[in-house]
Design an enzyme around this catalytic site. Structure first.
Site, PDB file in Angstrom:
ATOM      1  N   SER A 250       0.812  -1.205   0.000  1.00 51.66           N
ATOM      2  CA  SER A 250       0.000   0.000   0.000  1.00 51.66           C
ATOM      3  C   SER A 250       0.853   1.266   0.000  1.00 51.66           C
ATOM      4  O   SER A 250       1.715   1.393  -0.861  1.00 51.66           O
ATOM      5  CB  SER A 250      -0.939  -0.046   1.209  1.00 51.66           C
ATOM      6  OG  SER A 250      -2.031   0.788   0.972  1.00 51.66           O
ATOM      7  N   HIS A 391      -7.713  -5.496   0.009  1.00 49.88           N
ATOM      8  CA  HIS A 391      -6.468  -4.748   0.156  1.00 49.88           C
ATOM      9  C   HIS A 391      -5.699  -5.288   1.362  1.00 49.88           C
ATOM     10  O   HIS A 391      -6.100  -5.075   2.506  1.00 49.88           O
ATOM     11  CB  HIS A 391      -6.868  -3.289   0.387  1.00 49.88           C
ATOM     12  CG  HIS A 391      -5.718  -2.347   0.462  1.00 49.88           C
ATOM     13  ND1 HIS A 391      -4.951  -2.027  -0.626  1.00 49.88           N
ATOM     14  CD2 HIS A 391      -5.221  -1.639   1.502  1.00 49.88           C
ATOM     15  CE1 HIS A 391      -4.035  -1.154  -0.263  1.00 49.88           C
ATOM     16  NE2 HIS A 391      -4.168  -0.906   1.021  1.00 49.88           N
TER      17      HIS A 391
HETATM   18  C1  GTR Z   1      -5.310   4.681   1.644  1.00 44.95           C
HETATM   19  C2  GTR Z   1      -4.688   5.462   0.538  1.00 44.95           C
HETATM   20  C3  GTR Z   1      -3.967   4.531  -0.395  1.00 44.95           C
HETATM   21  C4  GTR Z   1      -3.114   3.518   0.319  1.00 44.95           C
HETATM   22  C5  GTR Z   1      -3.693   3.068   1.651  1.00 44.95           C
HETATM   23  C6  GTR Z   1      -2.746   2.377   2.617  1.00 44.95           C
HETATM   24  O1  GTR Z   1      -6.046   5.449   2.489  1.00 44.95           O
HETATM   25  O2  GTR Z   1      -5.689   6.133  -0.121  1.00 44.95           O
HETATM   26  O3  GTR Z   1      -3.236   5.271  -1.330  1.00 44.95           O
HETATM   27  O4  GTR Z   1      -1.819   3.949   0.480  1.00 44.95           O
HETATM   28  O5  GTR Z   1      -4.258   4.095   2.351  1.00 44.95           O
HETATM   29  O6  GTR Z   1      -1.593   2.723   2.774  1.00 44.95           O
HETATM   30  O7  GTR Z   1      -3.232   1.454   3.282  1.00 44.95           O
END
Ligand code: GTR
Length: 700
Positions: A250, A391
């Protein structure tokens, strides 16, 4: 402190529902050509790329997206805080090392945590990556100290101090068992992840002026910090400094790419679900956009990046060009199916669009533009997979990364039993499987000259045993996946999914088969499984096979499968081909096993066996092939499935290159020894979940 910390550790995207998730609404965009220089000249050589275009792009990304990393070094010291030679139940030695950075009269501390495999032959490759929730979140081990960022929490009952909260993202034991070290640190130690984090970050320690549109912020600082971890790792006697892997999930996937781009010590760069500002193309404006990310996280990129908010088509670059800066080193981009915010398709397309740069080096990036389906990793010099689920970074992801690194570093997987053969014994293996062919038939069948000739030319046993029940799926499964039903889990005549959970799962989420092992060790191997009975599909890992096909019309056309196999052999010269007939078992069920009709069908199949051998000759591979002729089970009266030897004893005939002539195999043999013998022929290491033993006596 707690109230300050909580909101910043809450990663749910703000108003994510407003984002575009409709492929139809993706604007028409054109991707800049990574090989086209600013002066309009085209890059045609590695030299042009490395001397001219690469530095040009690197500067562009520093100026307009991630900010400029200072050239100056600051003072760094390392102090071993704690060492535990019996970490992870004795699998690893853990080391906790405090890094102190000094500059401009200030200092910052960051706590590094390393797990080094205790069982190692020489130096080991190392995964380097940040954790989100502190070193204590990786494990229940109470000797792991809180990272300095978390040390500031005064309320010791805070949920943020809970141990093991992120263990699923760090399958430490698996990684260490596979012979890799892991070194991690909490990213917050380097730059606290909040809009006003700069003053507590490492940035003020640098003498350079930190003003202006291209000033570095959190992503730049995190990338810089990864390189400081690499500095330490490089000096360790257990570490292979030329086998450093940077991994990030991420926002840390974004930082990992930027670190990997700048620091060429990272030989493999892994972006896990990095999304916008990471691996995903910005110009698609799918899911998270430049506007959204720079508003939600103004402290991540350099201020210049926000100019492209809602204006992505004006970007003078896109993320594929960033990824291309990793060439010729290895790159792995991975997505998750439900992680639409990160735009899996945009991540794939960016990885794919690095190919022209890899091609300059004569390396294969990702061929074709079709995105693979879930759990179908593509692993060339550039790799990509999309995993089912959300995610996250999971054990599935880690295992694919390790598969990739194993190949990159020629690193044997110690969780596999090494093959006893050091090189393949033959270039090709043809397995001919005859459903329902019991050993008893050999004393009575007259019209099977081809089968008898294979027996005379090679080795055979009539005492190979089926696993119980003596039925089809369970036995085809054992034949191809080298293990017993209790391990692979397919236990019935028509099992399509394991009734007992498989003890191990491969990259396609099924028990490893000879086809999947061959695919993994020899990605270019050409494999086929051609069958009359469609049930075989579920037990061979058809996803790892180039040509899995069923002869749909075989009941009317007894030669259909044979023709399919002849054509495939001649066209593709397969490395491993299994041809599985159902006809004989069919006759057994209709007219009875051991009846004139049964022997007629066997005689018909014998002719087809002869045709397959002829096809091998015509394809020019006969002399480099080993042929295996065998069965799933025998039969009795009009059925099978029971425990009589009529049902359980089947022939196993093997002949061809390097196989002894005219020998009867005296060693006992089980169904699952078939796959183990094939693995031996190809010199493939096998998983410990395989219990099959290769028939060593048959080889010269
Ligand atoms: C979210 C962000 C993403 C990603 C994520 C993370 O809020 O929008 O770009 O980086 O966080 O790091 O889990």
């Amino acid at each position: 402190m707690l109230s300050v910390l909580l909101p910043i550790l809450h990663f749910t995207p703000v108003m994510a529902q407003e984002a575009n998730y409709d492929e139809e609404k993706v604007p028409v965009y054109s991707l800049p050509d990574p090989l086209l220089c600013a002066d309009g000249k085209y890059v045609n050589s590695v030299k042009d790329w490395e001397r001219k275009r690469r530095p040009e792009l690197l500067q562009l990304f520093a100026d307009k997206e991630y900010g400029r990393t200072p050239k100056n070094k600051i003072k760094t010291s390392w102090q071993l805080i704690r060492k535990n030679p019996q970490a992870l139940g004795g699998l690893a030695t853990s080391e906790q090392v405090m890094l102190t950075f000094k500059g401009q009269g200030q200092e910052r501390k960051a706590l590094l945590l390393a797990y080094i495999p205790n069982q190692r032959n020489g130096r080991v490759p190392v995964f380097i990556g940040y954790n989100f929730m502190g070193n204590h979140s990786l494990t229940t081990d109470s000797t792991i100290c809180y990272s300095p960022f978390f040390e500031q929490i005064t309320d010791k009952a805070s949920p943020l101090l809970k141990r093991n909260a992120q263990f699923s993202r760090w399958p430490l034991e698996d990684v260490v068992r596979r012979g890799y070290a892991v070194v991690t640190m909490c990213y917050q130690d380097i730059f606290p992840d909040r809009a006003d984090g700069t003053s507590s970050s490492i940035i003020p320690l640098f003498p350079e002026n930190q003003d202006g549109e291209s000033r570095w912020q959190a992503l730049g600082a995190w990338a810089w910090g990864s390189s400081r971890i690499a500095d330490w790792v490089q000096r360790q006697p257990w570490a292979n400094a030329s086998q450093l892997v940077i991994i990030g999930h991420s926002r840390q996937g974004k930082a990992a790419i930027w670190a990997g781009v700048q620091d060429e010590r990272f030989q493999v760069v892994i972006s896990n679900n990095s999304g916008c500002g990471g691996a995903a193309l910005s110009k698609r404006t799918f899911g998270e956009t430049v506007g959204r990310i720079t508003r939600s996280f103004p402290h991540w990129f350099c201020p210049a990046f926000s100019k492209y908010s809602g204006n992505e088509q004006e970007l003078p670059f896109d993320q594929h060009e960033l990824l291309a800066l990793i060439a010729p080193r290895r790159l792995y981009v991975a997505s998750a199916e439900e992680d639409r915010w990160a735009d899996p398709r945009g991540e794939f397309l960016a990885a794919q669009a690095t190919s022209p740069v890899y091609a300059l080096y004569g390396l294969k990036g990702i061929e074709g533009t079709a995105m693979p389906t879930v759990h179908q990793p593509i692993q060339n010099q550039v790799a990509y997979h999309i995993r089912a689920g959300k995610h996250d970074v999971t054990a599935y992801d880690w295992h694919r990364y390790m598969d990739f690194c194993d190949r990159a570093f020629d690193h044997p997987n110690p969780t596999l039993r090494p093959s006893l053969s050091s090189a393949p014994l033959a270039g090709h293996v043809l397995v001919i499987g005859i459903d329902g062919w019991g050993s008893y038939s050999l004393s009575k069948a007259h019209d099977i000259p081809n089968i008898r000739s294979l027996m005379a030319q090679g080795c055979y046993t009539l005492k190979k045993r089926s696993v119980l029940p003596s039925s089809s799926a369970v036995n085809w499964a054992s034949m191809f996946n080298g293990s017993c039903p209790e391990f692979h889990g397919y236990t019935e005549w028509g099992s399509q999914t394991p009734e007992i959970p498989s003890i191990e799962l491969n990259e396609h989420n099924i028990f490893p088969t000879i086809f999947s092992l061959l695919r993994k060790t020899r990605p270019d191997a050409v494999t086929g499984c051609l069958a009359e009975w469609g049930g075989i599909k579920h037990v061979v890992d058809s996803l790892s096979i180039n040509n899995y096909s069923v002869a749909a019309n075989w009941e009317k056309d007894h030669g259909e499968l044979c023709r399919m196999a002849e054509a495939f052999i001649k066209q593709s010269k397969p490395t491993l081909l299994a041809v599985c007939w159902d006809q004989l078992d069919h006759t057994g069920h209709a007219d009875g096993h051991d009846t004139p009709a049964y022997y007629n069908t066997l005689a018909e199949l014998d002719l087809q066996v002869g045709r397959l051998i002829e096809a091998l000759k015509q394809a020019g591979i006969y002399d480099d092939t080993i042929i295996i002729l065998t069965a799933d089970h025998g039969g009795k009266e009009k059925g099978h499935g029971g425990k009589s030897l009529l049902e359980m004893e089947v022939p196993f005939v093997i002949c061809g290159k390097g196989v002894r002539c005219g020998m009867q195999i005296s060693e006992p043999m089980m169904q699952y020894d078939t796959a183990a013998t094939i693995a031996h022929i190809f010199a493939i290491p096998t998983p410990f979940s395989w219990i099959g033993r290769p028939q060593l006596s048959v080889f010269n």
